[in-house]
Design an enzyme around this catalytic site. Structure first.
Site, PDB file in Angstrom:
ATOM      1  N   LYS A   7      -4.341  10.813  -2.276  1.00 24.19           N
ATOM      2  CA  LYS A   7      -4.525  11.530  -1.008  1.00 24.19           C
ATOM      3  C   LYS A   7      -3.204  12.116  -0.511  1.00 24.19           C
ATOM      4  CE  LYS A   7      -6.580   7.906   0.555  1.00 24.19           C
ATOM      5  NZ  LYS A   7      -7.396   6.809   1.033  1.00 24.19           N
ATOM      6  N   ARG A  21     -15.682   0.547  -3.736  1.00 31.60           N
ATOM      7  CA  ARG A  21     -14.809  -0.651  -3.782  1.00 31.60           C
ATOM      8  C   ARG A  21     -15.059  -1.555  -2.591  1.00 31.60           C
ATOM      9  NH1 ARG A  21      -9.284   1.809  -3.544  1.00 31.60           N
ATOM     10  NH2 ARG A  21      -8.567  -0.340  -3.449  1.00 31.60           N
ATOM     11  N   SER A  30      -5.357   5.171  -4.918  1.00 28.68           N
ATOM     12  CA  SER A  30      -6.112   5.680  -3.778  1.00 28.68           C
ATOM     13  C   SER A  30      -5.168   6.312  -2.748  1.00 28.68           C
ATOM     14  CB  SER A  30      -6.898   4.507  -3.168  1.00 28.68           C
ATOM     15  OG  SER A  30      -7.381   4.821  -1.904  1.00 28.68           O
TER      16      SER A  30
HETATM   17  N1  URA Z   1      -5.774   2.521   1.905  1.00 28.59           N
HETATM   18  C1  URA Z   1      -6.250   3.456   1.054  1.00 28.59           C
HETATM   19  O1  URA Z   1      -6.212   4.647   1.323  1.00 28.59           O
HETATM   20  N2  URA Z   1      -6.776   3.029  -0.101  1.00 28.59           N
HETATM   21  C2  URA Z   1      -6.828   1.742  -0.473  1.00 28.59           C
HETATM   22  O2  URA Z   1      -7.293   1.447  -1.538  1.00 28.59           O
HETATM   23  C3  URA Z   1      -6.340   0.782   0.440  1.00 28.59           C
HETATM   24  C4  URA Z   1      -5.808   1.207   1.621  1.00 28.59           C
END
Ligand code: URA
Length: 434
Positions: free
Chosen positions: A187, A168, A183
């Protein structure tokens, strides 16, 4: 399944099935789908978006592309906080031990600074010896024994995001609300938490410049948390100026220690206490965030939060003397005052420009592999709304290398807008979205 059919379907504005999303993400992570094909799919998502069902399928496919941290053996709530990032945002450093001091387990996985924003890992590494690269086993052990640990992303957690994020970054597909949310949340959910507090920044130094976009981002993040069964709250907070008094890695750790001693600036202390209150609330320790804030205030006042910070630093091989003597960290050899060239009121600050001035002097990085100087940074003397007289110090730069000093001074002067009348007062916290 065939990647061309999946790309075409999204390109034409149709919703993908859960199976299609999972297959595409698994195949890309395994290397069976090429970068250029994944890039085309990302652009189709960027343009046409994802509905709620697709977004959850996308997030859970990324989450399940790797392992998750097993914290099920821990007593008490497991809660993390995530900030969308800004300048001077050191809040995680006082917040994580403060929340642990009031009974919340805090398994925090943070990032590094890139561009104008700082990163918690870089700040923590200003503490001599502090190890942000613990194995997952050591991470879990530290959370169990101390109540808090702060490490960096490992290759085992959400590997699909690592690959997709890198793609990206080079295909102009970062600024998409569904892609950002999937995203971040893939996590965070991989940490095995049962509660999450999000600090969604809004304003000149934030990812999202307008309150409306920040609200959309916050609502989408909270929606994903809900789908995952994780109690999630988002606070939309001000990033129209650097947060707190210091910007820069070691300087921000100093300010964090001041906060833990009850001697921090009003804005960073207030945000730390409020977020700790929400962490206690989503963790189910209290009935509302106000009660949580009162617990946090007591833990700051009687030194428990500072003691928890000291224990965390020692457990992660850092020099625990830092809690009492921040001078064990590097400090810069030189200082340079930046003074106002006219009188009036600070009407606005271009926060990105202030952050980038710090980067130019070596305090941040433009590329992932750039080294950083932990001592570089600035002390902010004038913030939005303050009256200034010509010649007043707006900000003081701490630097070691003067190669780009004049350029940095010019950027900071250009970043401060001084007007004849004071601007409207801005809140620190705009909204809370549950
Ligand atoms: N922080 C992230 O971990 N992912 C993103 O897409 C943007 C900011």
């Amino acid at each position: 399944m065939n990647i061309l059919d999946v790309i075409k379907k999204k390109r034409d504005g149709n919703a993908l099935s859960e199976q299609e999303i999972r297959w595409a993400i698994d195949a890309y992570t395994a290397g069976d789908v090429r970068d250029y094909q994944a890039a085309a799919l990302l652009m189709a998502v960027f343009i046409n978006g994802l509905d709620d069902r697709e977004l959850w399928a996308w997030t859970s496919a990324m989450l399940q592309s790797g392992s998750t941290v097993d914290l099920s053996g821990l007593k008490g709530p497991k809660v993390d906080k995530h900030s969308t990032g800004g300048v001077g945002d050191k809040i995680s450093i006082p917040l994580a031990p403060l929340a642990a001091a009031i009974g919340v387990n805090v398994p925090m996985i943070s990032g590094r600074g890139l561009g104008h924003t700082g990163g918690t890992l870089d700040k923590l590494e200003s503490i001599p010896g502090f190890d942000t690269r613990l194995s997952i086993d050591a991470f879990v052990r530290t959370v169990r024994e101390v109540g808090v640990a702060m490490i960096g992303q490992t290759g085992e957690l959400a590997p699909a995001d690592r690959k997709l994020y890198a793609l990206r970054d080079v295909t102009a597909t970062v600024e998409s609300i569904p892609l950002i949310c999937a995203s971040i949340m893939s996590k965070k959910l991989a940490e095995g938490i049962d509660g999450l507090v999000l600090d969604v920044k809004t304003g000149s130094g934030a990812f999202m410049k307008t309150l409306n976009d920040s609200r959309k981002l916050a609502r989408t993040l909270v929606g994903i948390g809900k789908s995952a069964g994780v109690r999630t709250v988002a606070l939309i907070t001000n990033m129209n100026q650097p947060l707190g008094r210091f910007v820069g890695n070691a300087l921000e750790v100093r300010e964090s220690i001041d906060i833990l001693r009850g001697q921090g600036p009003d804005d960073t202390t207030e945000l730390t206490l409020t977020l700790a209150g929400y962490m206690a609330y989503v963790g189910g320790l209290v009935d509302d965030a106000g009660q949580g804030r009162a617990l946090a205030q007591a833990a700051l006042a009687d030194g428990r939060a500072l003691e928890k910070f000291r224990q965390m630093v020692a457990a992660q091989h850092g020099d625990p003397r830092v809690a009492d003597d921040p001078d064990v960290m590097a400090s810069a050899a030189h200082r340079k005052e930046v003074v106002a060239d006219k009188s009036g009121f600070v009407a606005a600050i271009d926060t990105v420009a202030v952050g980038m001035a710090g980067v130019l002097l070596g305090g941040g990085r433009l590329a992932k592999e750039d080294p950083i100087d932990p001592a570089v940074g600035m002390e902010v003397f004038k913030t939005v709304g303050d009256p200034v007289k010509k010649g007043d110090v707006l900000l003081e730069i701490h630097y070691n290398d003067d190669k780009r000093l004049e350029e940095a001074v010019g950027m900071i002067l250009g970043a401060y807008q001084v007007a004849e009348t004071p601007p409207e007062k801005q809140p620190l916290i705009y909204e809370v979205i549950e």
